[in-house]
Design an enzyme around this catalytic site. Structure first.
Site, PDB file in Angstrom:
ATOM      1  N   ASN A 194       0.842  -1.207   0.183  1.00  0.00           N
ATOM      2  CA  ASN A 194      -0.063  -0.059  -0.159  1.00  0.00           C
ATOM      3  C   ASN A 194       0.970   1.219  -0.104  1.00  0.00           C
ATOM      4  O   ASN A 194       1.889   1.390   0.630  1.00  0.00           O
ATOM      5  CB  ASN A 194      -0.909   0.024   1.299  1.00  0.00           C
ATOM      6  CG  ASN A 194      -1.653   1.447   1.326  1.00  0.00           C
ATOM      7  OD1 ASN A 194      -2.642   1.706   0.881  1.00  0.00           O
ATOM      8  ND2 ASN A 194      -0.938   2.269   2.398  1.00  0.00           N
ATOM      9  N   GLU A 195       0.482   1.912  -0.862  1.00  0.00           N
ATOM     10  CA  GLU A 195       1.416   3.397  -0.958  1.00  0.00           C
ATOM     11  C   GLU A 195       2.614   3.148  -0.667  1.00  0.00           C
ATOM     12  O   GLU A 195       3.462   3.673   0.463  1.00  0.00           O
ATOM     13  CB  GLU A 195       0.867   4.508   0.141  1.00  0.00           C
ATOM     14  CG  GLU A 195      -0.875   4.889  -0.111  1.00  0.00           C
ATOM     15  CD  GLU A 195      -1.210   5.991   0.542  1.00  0.00           C
ATOM     16  OE1 GLU A 195      -0.395   6.606   1.499  1.00  0.00           O
ATOM     17  OE2 GLU A 195      -2.266   6.429   0.227  1.00  0.00           O
ATOM     18  N   TYR A 276      -7.885  11.793  -2.431  1.00  0.00           N
ATOM     19  CA  TYR A 276      -8.841  12.398  -1.099  1.00  0.00           C
ATOM     20  C   TYR A 276      -9.316  13.370  -1.788  1.00  0.00           C
ATOM     21  O   TYR A 276      -8.537  14.416  -2.283  1.00  0.00           O
ATOM     22  CB  TYR A 276      -8.074  12.242  -0.040  1.00  0.00           C
ATOM     23  CG  TYR A 276      -8.160  10.744   0.506  1.00  0.00           C
ATOM     24  CD1 TYR A 276      -9.088  10.303   1.228  1.00  0.00           C
ATOM     25  CD2 TYR A 276      -6.636  10.162   0.467  1.00  0.00           C
ATOM     26  CE1 TYR A 276      -9.017   9.009   1.644  1.00  0.00           C
ATOM     27  CE2 TYR A 276      -6.914   8.674   1.158  1.00  0.00           C
ATOM     28  CZ  TYR A 276      -7.725   8.278   1.786  1.00  0.00           C
ATOM     29  OH  TYR A 276      -7.592   6.903   2.305  1.00  0.00           O
ATOM     30  N   GLU A 333      -8.517   3.785  -2.751  1.00  0.00           N
ATOM     31  CA  GLU A 333      -8.804   4.989  -1.507  1.00  0.00           C
ATOM     32  C   GLU A 333      -9.487   6.007  -1.926  1.00  0.00           C
ATOM     33  O   GLU A 333      -8.817   6.709  -3.178  1.00  0.00           O
ATOM     34  CB  GLU A 333      -7.451   5.045  -0.820  1.00  0.00           C
ATOM     35  CG  GLU A 333      -7.129   3.920  -0.017  1.00  0.00           C
ATOM     36  CD  GLU A 333      -6.035   4.309   1.214  1.00  0.00           C
ATOM     37  OE1 GLU A 333      -5.861   5.362   1.691  1.00  0.00           O
ATOM     38  OE2 GLU A 333      -5.182   3.290   1.466  1.00  0.00           O
TER      39      GLU A 333
HETATM   40  O1  AHR Z   1      -7.123   5.833   4.809  1.00  0.00           O
HETATM   41  C1  AHR Z   1      -6.276   6.655   5.676  1.00  0.00           C
HETATM   42  C2  AHR Z   1      -4.761   6.490   5.089  1.00  0.00           C
HETATM   43  O2  AHR Z   1      -4.628   7.431   3.721  1.00  0.00           O
HETATM   44  C3  AHR Z   1      -4.472   5.059   4.543  1.00  0.00           C
HETATM   45  O3  AHR Z   1      -3.814   4.515   5.700  1.00  0.00           O
HETATM   46  C4  AHR Z   1      -3.219   5.264   3.798  1.00  0.00           C
HETATM   47  O4  AHR Z   1      -2.930   4.402   2.633  1.00  0.00           O
HETATM   48  C5  AHR Z   1      -3.659   6.687   3.178  1.00  0.00           C
HETATM   49  O5  AHR Z   1      -2.640   7.620   3.041  1.00  0.00           O
END
Ligand code: AHR
Length: 525
Positions: A194-195, A276, A333
């Site tokens: 992840n990331e 996001y 995400e």
């Molecule tokens: O969703 C919160 C965080 O956001 C996750 O852990 C990460 O993958 C992202 O930066």
């Protein structure tokens, strides 16, 4: 009449007459005879991470809890999630995934560990692989497991896969059976880290491309079947990362022996994208969850709509290396992220979040050829949640209601809708006022979802239906008095869908009133 009395009466009349919101007319055309791709139900996927009260309290309360539960998993949450037909859940992270050692969460002896990503919270490990799989069987969803690349190893990932998927006659399967699960689980989706450009290992794109190829060679179910493998993709608009991953890691090397690999299938079945929606678009000062002004309403909408550009540009890069669209874009995400909150990324969820969910899901439908899964962050008590809990109490958020209204699109065939959106402006900012998407389900019913992004003006919609003769129309609308209206533990139904008003069929035209700041879904039969 005395002039004074007349003006007093006029003033009284003016006060008594409700101010009619301005209405904007929009004409759109639904082309029911032109079928697009299937909207993969996994676009309605969820993400759950060991963070704040997402898992502990949100899902897991323990077998001895006074909160009604089944084998430790709370019943109210399960019933609510079943109702929205959650197709797939990504777990255990997020950043937590690259810090998670699966053995800590299986067997009778569970030692607590420290969650080094999230406030060094103590991780009791009471919710591990068995509990996650039990939760999924209770809500009838499929697992998307993220294996640890950052602080783990290929061997750990391989042995976790074997533990989950091997027959009980083998050593890993026998160990799982001793821990209570005789039958192997199916693990259809696996994320390789992840990331990894950030919390998951601070790698450069070509370092991770190398890691991904290595993991891909060993992460298999015990029958030898390779799951759908998802590589870490770009952070927001890091298109160079996408380019490197597609170039270096999407396909087997030419020298790979066709006898061992199906070279028509890419190594990478999916490339993820994280994005996001921050009202201010800066991490230092993201913007507040409630009591915001119209400036933050429109900036949030503008930011959410940026998803379309991100998918378009990433898809164009993917098309260069994969013109047949065999590698899916997986938005694993997404969602709103605001400042503050009482910790653990808990945030209020308002009508604004409902609009973000609606426009984002419409965008995913628009890109259904390439976007095959998405996982909103996060399911319960964290960021743009479906559900908020306060010990034994639970409320459903406006975002939950959008997922509930939109579930009719799962696995339905997209139908084009042509329209020119009027502009909604505030200050210097402007966005399209309306977002529309339509699909036909397997029973032949057509659903049209429409968001009115303008918080001040209603829309009088004329949807001209071509290629279909509809006999009936029904609909529901989600709106509320204020842009930041939200459900609370004392007033849980402030933002809930209601029957749509003013919706009717006039010949071949569906007419509807779309209130300011609203989301509606109509059903045509
Ligand atoms: O969703 C919160 C965080 O956001 C996750 O852990 C990460 O993958 C992202 O930066």
């Amino acid at each position: 009449m005395l002039p004074v009395l007349k003006s007093v009466l006029t003033a009284a009349l003016l006060l008594a007459t409700p101010v009619m919101a301005e209405t904007v007319k929009v004409e759109a055309t639904l082309k029911a005879d032109k079928a697009g791709p299937v909207i993969n139900r996994n676009i309605y996927g969820q993400f759950v991470e060991h963070l704040g009260r997402g898992v502990y309290e949100g899902i897991w309360v323990g077998k001895d809890s006074p909160i009604p539960n089944t084998r430790g998993i709370r019943n109210d949450v399960v019933a609510a999630l079943k109702h929205i037909k959650v197709p797939v859940v990504r777990w255990p992270g997020g950043c937590f995934a690259d810090d998670y050692h699966w053995r800590d969460g299986v067997g009778p002896e569970r030692k607590p560990t420290i969650n080094s990503n999230w406030n060094r919270q103590i991780e009791p490990n009471s919710f591990g692989t068995h509990e996650f799989m039990d939760f999924l069987s209770q809500i009838d969803a499929q697992p998307f497991v993220s294996v640890n690349v950052g602080s783990g190893s290929v061997k750990d990932a391989q042995s976790w896969m074997q533990y989950m998927t091997a027959e009980p006659t083998t050593p890993p399967g026998a160990e799982r059976a001793r821990n209570g699960q005789q039958t192997p689980w199916s693990v259809p989706y696996v994320g390789i880290g992840n990331e990894t450009w950030g919390c998951g290992g601070q790698m450069r794109a070509d370092d991770y491309a190398y890691e991904f190829r290595k993991y891909a060679a060993y992460v298999k179910s015990s029958s030898g079947k390779r799951p759908f493998l998802i590589a870490v993709g770009p952070d927001t608009d890091d298109y160079a990362w996408t380019e490197t991953l597609m170039k270096e890691a999407a396909w087997w090397r030419p020298a790979a022996t066709p006898m061992m690999y199906n070279i028509d299938r890419p190594i990478m079945d999916g490339l993820s994208l994280h994005f996001y929606t921050l009202p201010s678009n800066t991490w230092q000062n993201k913007g507040v969850a409630t009591q915001f002004g119209e400036d933050q309403w429109i900036s949030t909408m503008k930011r959410a709509l940026f998803m379309d550009e991100l998918i378009t540009k990433n898809s164009a890069i993917m098309d260069k290396y994969d013109p047949q669209k065999k590698v899916a874009l997986i938005v694993d995400e997404w969602g709103t992220w605001y400042d503050g909150g009482p910790g653990g990324l808990y945030q209020e969820n308002t009508l604004r979040d409902a609009l973000v969910a609606a426009v984002t899901l419409n965008i995913f439908h628009d890109h259904a050829e390439r976007v095959k899964m998405a996982n909103i962050a996060q399911m319960i008590n964290v960021l743009q949640a479906m559900i908020l809990t306060d010990k034994d109490k639970m409320i459903l958020t406006p975002t939950y209601h959008v997922f509930e209204m939109y579930k009719v699109h799962q696995d339905a065939t997209r139908i084009p809708v042509n329209y020119t959106a009027p502009v909604y402006r505030y200050g210097e900012a402007e966005v399209p006022m309306i977002s529309v998407s339509a699909s036909r389900d397997k029973a032949g019913k057509i659903h049209v979802s429409v968001a009115n992004l303008d918080p001040n003006r209603a829309i009088a919609l004329d949807l001209i239906l071509t290629g279909v003769k509809a006999k009936t129309v029904t609909g529901r609308t989600l709106t509320a008095p204020a842009t930041d209206s939200h459900n609370t533990f004392t007033a849980p139904n402030t933002v809930t869908p209601k029957p749509a008003t003013g919706v009717k069929l006039k010949g071949d035209t569906l007419t509807a009133n779309l209130p300011a700041k609203s989301v509606s879904v109509f059903e045509l039969q």
